[in-house]
Every structure is written in structure tokens, then in C-alpha cells.
Design a protein around this motif. Structure first.
Motif, PDB file in Angstrom:
ATOM      1  N   PHE A  66       0.828  -1.207   0.000  1.00 19.87           N
ATOM      2  CA  PHE A  66       0.000   0.000   0.000  1.00 19.87           C
ATOM      3  C   PHE A  66       0.862   1.256   0.000  1.00 19.87           C
ATOM      4  O   PHE A  66       0.622   2.200  -0.775  1.00 19.87           O
ATOM      5  CB  PHE A  66      -0.936  -0.019   1.206  1.00 19.87           C
ATOM      6  N   ASN A  70       1.212   4.164  -3.040  1.00 20.41           N
ATOM      7  CA  ASN A  70       1.037   5.599  -2.824  1.00 20.41           C
ATOM      8  C   ASN A  70       2.254   6.392  -3.276  1.00 20.41           C
ATOM      9  O   ASN A  70       2.127   7.515  -3.773  1.00 20.41           O
ATOM     10  CB  ASN A  70       0.738   5.874  -1.349  1.00 20.41           C
ATOM     11  N   GLN A 108      -6.199  -3.446  -4.527  1.00 20.23           N
ATOM     12  CA  GLN A 108      -5.648  -2.302  -3.794  1.00 20.23           C
ATOM     13  C   GLN A 108      -4.786  -1.450  -4.719  1.00 20.23           C
ATOM     14  O   GLN A 108      -4.848  -0.209  -4.680  1.00 20.23           O
ATOM     15  CB  GLN A 108      -4.817  -2.803  -2.611  1.00 20.23           C
ATOM     16  N   ASP A 109      -3.979  -2.088  -5.575  1.00 18.06           N
ATOM     17  CA  ASP A 109      -3.176  -1.349  -6.552  1.00 18.06           C
ATOM     18  C   ASP A 109      -4.067  -0.532  -7.480  1.00 18.06           C
ATOM     19  O   ASP A 109      -3.788   0.637  -7.770  1.00 18.06           O
ATOM     20  CB  ASP A 109      -2.343  -2.315  -7.396  1.00 18.06           C
ATOM     21  N   GLN A 111      -7.157   0.557  -7.012  1.00 19.09           N
ATOM     22  CA  GLN A 111      -7.797   1.670  -6.303  1.00 19.09           C
ATOM     23  C   GLN A 111      -6.802   2.793  -6.011  1.00 19.09           C
ATOM     24  O   GLN A 111      -7.116   3.981  -6.174  1.00 19.09           O
ATOM     25  CB  GLN A 111      -8.413   1.162  -4.987  1.00 19.09           C
ATOM     26  N   THR A 112      -5.597   2.417  -5.588  1.00 13.92           N
ATOM     27  CA  THR A 112      -4.617   3.421  -5.182  1.00 13.92           C
ATOM     28  C   THR A 112      -3.937   4.072  -6.370  1.00 13.92           C
ATOM     29  O   THR A 112      -3.950   5.300  -6.523  1.00 13.92           O
ATOM     30  CB  THR A 112      -3.551   2.777  -4.265  1.00 13.92           C
ATOM     31  N   GLY A 116      -5.599   7.182  -8.042  1.00 10.84           N
ATOM     32  CA  GLY A 116      -4.906   8.406  -7.646  1.00 10.84           C
ATOM     33  C   GLY A 116      -4.088   9.062  -8.725  1.00 10.84           C
ATOM     34  O   GLY A 116      -3.665  10.215  -8.566  1.00 10.84           O
TER      35      GLY A 116
END
Length: 352
Positions: A66, A70, A108-109, A111-112, A116
Motif C-alpha cells: 500500500f 502511494n 488495492q493497486d 484503487q490506489t 490516484g
């Protein structure tokens, strides 16, 4: 005057080109240096001659996925705000490699990283793609994030015999822009049946070792991937050369991949590999000058058949010579004034 792209690139003319080098980096200091080198070389060449792919798969420490994702978001967004490039009217290309669709960190990748930085990314790389079903899973997750995410092309990595078997179906997927060959995983997936030497490049004086350019199963896989890409107008991207300190081996490999295997792009894993790859994939100056003469004559004849140097040419050969000029522009080769105007507004090298 009509632009050659509007006239020549039909069903058999491929979809376009990408920068010939795709540089992978997964550790923060190296990511920062890679992005700075990209900015410097974009200004030097007047075009983005290599992509930077920020790596979440092999770059992220176990348990730190995570935070790593980011960091990739922050770097991608900052990279696209580079004032020198903006002032010069030049664009850069940054991508991100996510975890495989069956990895716990994949969603998760998405979404992040995509959530982003979708507007800052030029593509998303998907590793260990085994089937069209994997692509559909990935595309569905990405597309759910909105218009900017839906516009992102997908680059895929073929890493197993089963994936090679399905590569034509994979390359045909409408979201796929480029297909890469994952040499190390491909060799490993054969359970020791392919020797370790097939992951390397033999010396120029060695006529016996079955390296990655001479082992039949490896060469077959490379040829299948390149053929599938050309069948559907996608970009075939050649695998890494791990002997990064052996420049001669890299140049020989890049030239063979380009001239013999039909690849139009190649991975880099060390900054010292970038310039040799760009140079190896670039057309020679005499090829550029020949292409310019033929295209100038073609344009003057409204793209009807012409004779240049006693050789007849028509749209079939015009298409080839136009692609020589496209590749020259993508690799920063100086173009004759007679054809330079065709690229005056070519800021982006992305496949249209």
C-alpha cells in the motif's frame, strides 16, 4: 496536404508506435533518477524516447504494497508537472506495473494507483496475464474508476507456455496496446526443461550455447508474441537483457530483436541500457533519407505510384517508408526538412 497517417495506415498498416524503450524501476531513488533522466533526454531529443514504468509488482516489499503504491502515485503526478517539459511543449510517458490479477494486492493497486494517478499515467502494465479472462477482470476493475481510467491502455506481460498459446486472443483484446515477453518466468515455468543459459545472452564468439536468442522454445515464444501483435496492430515489447554491464551484448540483442524478431520496443532495467536500446532500434540515417525521398515524391504525386531511383513505389511501400520516418521521430533521429513538417504537431507518440 493530407497527412500520411490519414492515407497510409489502413487495416494492414499497424496502429502506430510507442517509444522504443520501456524502462522499469521499482525502488524510490531509482524511480526518481529514471524520471529525471527521462525529462533530460526528452529535452535533448525533442521527443519522449523512452517510457518509465514504475513497478508495484517487483518493487514493493512484502507487506508494504500500500505504501509503495502511494509512492508511485506521488511520483507519477509530480512527473507530469515538470515545468521544463511543459514550457517546451513536450509530453512524457509514465506507466505503472500493478500486481497480477490473482494477487491479494491487485485491487488495492487499482484503487490506489489508477484511482490516484489515472490522468498522469500513459498506460497500466499487467503482469502474468494468462487469458482474456484475466484482461476482462483487470479492465472491469480499472474502468469502474471513471473516464480517465477507462482511457488507459493496457500493456500485458506474457510469462508462461499457456499464455503464449493464447497470445493471439490476448493481443486481439481492444484494451491491449502492447504485449511484452517475460523471459525469466517463461523459462522457470518449464520445470528445468529449459536450461538457465536460455535466460542470458551468449558471447559473440560462442556458437553453441542455447541462450535466449537460440533456444527453440524461447525463440518460438518470442516469434508468436511478435506475430500476434502485428496481426492486431499492437506493439510487441522484447524482454530484458540482464547482462547490463555488457553493452555489446545488449546492442546485439536489441538489433536482433528489432531486425530479426519483429519487435518494435524493448525493456530496460538499468539506466545505462536506455541509450543503446534507443540507438539499436533507430533507423540508420541512410534509411531515413531514402524514406524521405520516396515520401516527398509520393506526396507530390498525390500518393499515386512513382519511380524513385529507377524503382517503382506505391502505397504498399509508402506505408513501410512512412513507418521508417515514424520510428526515426520516436528515436530522436534528425529528419530531412522535406518531411519534418509532418511531425511538427506530433507531441504524443501514443497509438491512436
Amino acid at each position: 496536404m493530407k497527412h500520411p497517417r490519414d492515407i497510409l495506415l489502413g487495416a494492414q498498416g499497424a496502429a502506430g508506435i510507442l517509444p522504443v524503450c520501456d524502462h522499469y524501476s521499482g525502488v524510490e531513488p531509482r524511480m526518481v533518477k529514471s524520471l529525471q533522466l527521462q525529462a533530460d533526454m526528452t529535452l535533448e531529443f525533442g521527443a519522449c524516447v523512452f517510457d518509465v514504468t514504475l513497478d508495484c509488482e517487483d518493487g514493493a516489499p512484502v507487506g508494504g504494497e500500500f505504501d509503495h503504491a502511494n509512492m508511485v502515485v506521488a511520483l507519477a503526478n509530480v512527473a507530469q508537472a515538470a515545468p521544463d517539459l511543459i514550457a517546451a511543449g513536450l509530453s512524457r510517458r509514465v506507466g505503472a506495473r500493478l500486481h497480477a490479477v490473482d494477487h491479494p494486492a491487485f485491487l488495492q493497486d487499482v484503487q490506489t494507483v489508477v484511482g490516484g494517478a489515472a490522468k498522469a499515467l500513459s498506460y497500466v502494465m499487467l503482469p502474468k496475464v494468462e487469458s482474456v479472462a484475466d484482461l476482462d477482470v483487470a479492465a472491469s476493475a480499472i474502468d469502474a474508476l471513471g473516464a480517465a481510467a477507462r482511457a488507459l491502455p493496457l500493456h500485458v506481460l506474457i510469462e508462461s507456455p499457456a499464455a503464449v498459446h493464447r497470445v493471439f486472443d490476448i493481443a486481439a483484446h481492444p484494451r491491449v496496446q502492447s504485449v511484452s515477453f517475460g523471459l525469466m518466468d517463461f523459462v522457470s515455468s518449464h520445470g528445468g526443461a529449459i536450461p538457465a543459459a536460455a535466460m542470458g545472452v551468449r558471447a559473440a564468439s560462442d556458437a553453441e550455447t542455447l541462450d535466449q536468442f537460440h533456444h527453440p522454445l524461447v525463440v518460438r515464444a518470442k516469434a508468436e508474441i511478435a506475430s500476434a501483435c502485428h496481426a492486431f496492430g499492437k506493439v510487441p515489447s522484447h524482454c530484458v537483457v540482464t547482462e547490463f554491464k555488457d553493452v555489446s551484448a545488449l546492442i546485439r540483442s536489441a538489433r536482433f530483436a528489432s531486425r530479426a524478431l519483429g519487435y518494435t520496443r524493448m525493456w530496460s532495467i538499468h539506466p545505462d541500457q536506455i541509450r543503446p536500446i534507443v540507438q539499436a532500434f533507430a533507423p540508420e540515417q541512410r534509411e531515413v533519407e531514402q524514406a524521405a525521398r520516396i515520401l516527398e515524391a509520393a506526396a507530390g504525386a498525390d500518393w499515386g505510384p512513382v519511380s524513385v531511383g529507377g524503382v517503382l513505389h506505391d502505397r504498399a511501400s509508402y506505408r513501410f517508408f512512412w513507418q521508417v520516418l515514424e520510428r526515426a521521430h520516436a528515436t530522436g533521429v534528425a529528419l530531412p526538412d522535406t518531411v519534418a513538417g509532418f511531425f511538427a504537431s506530433a507531441v504524443s507518440l501514443e497509438v491512436q
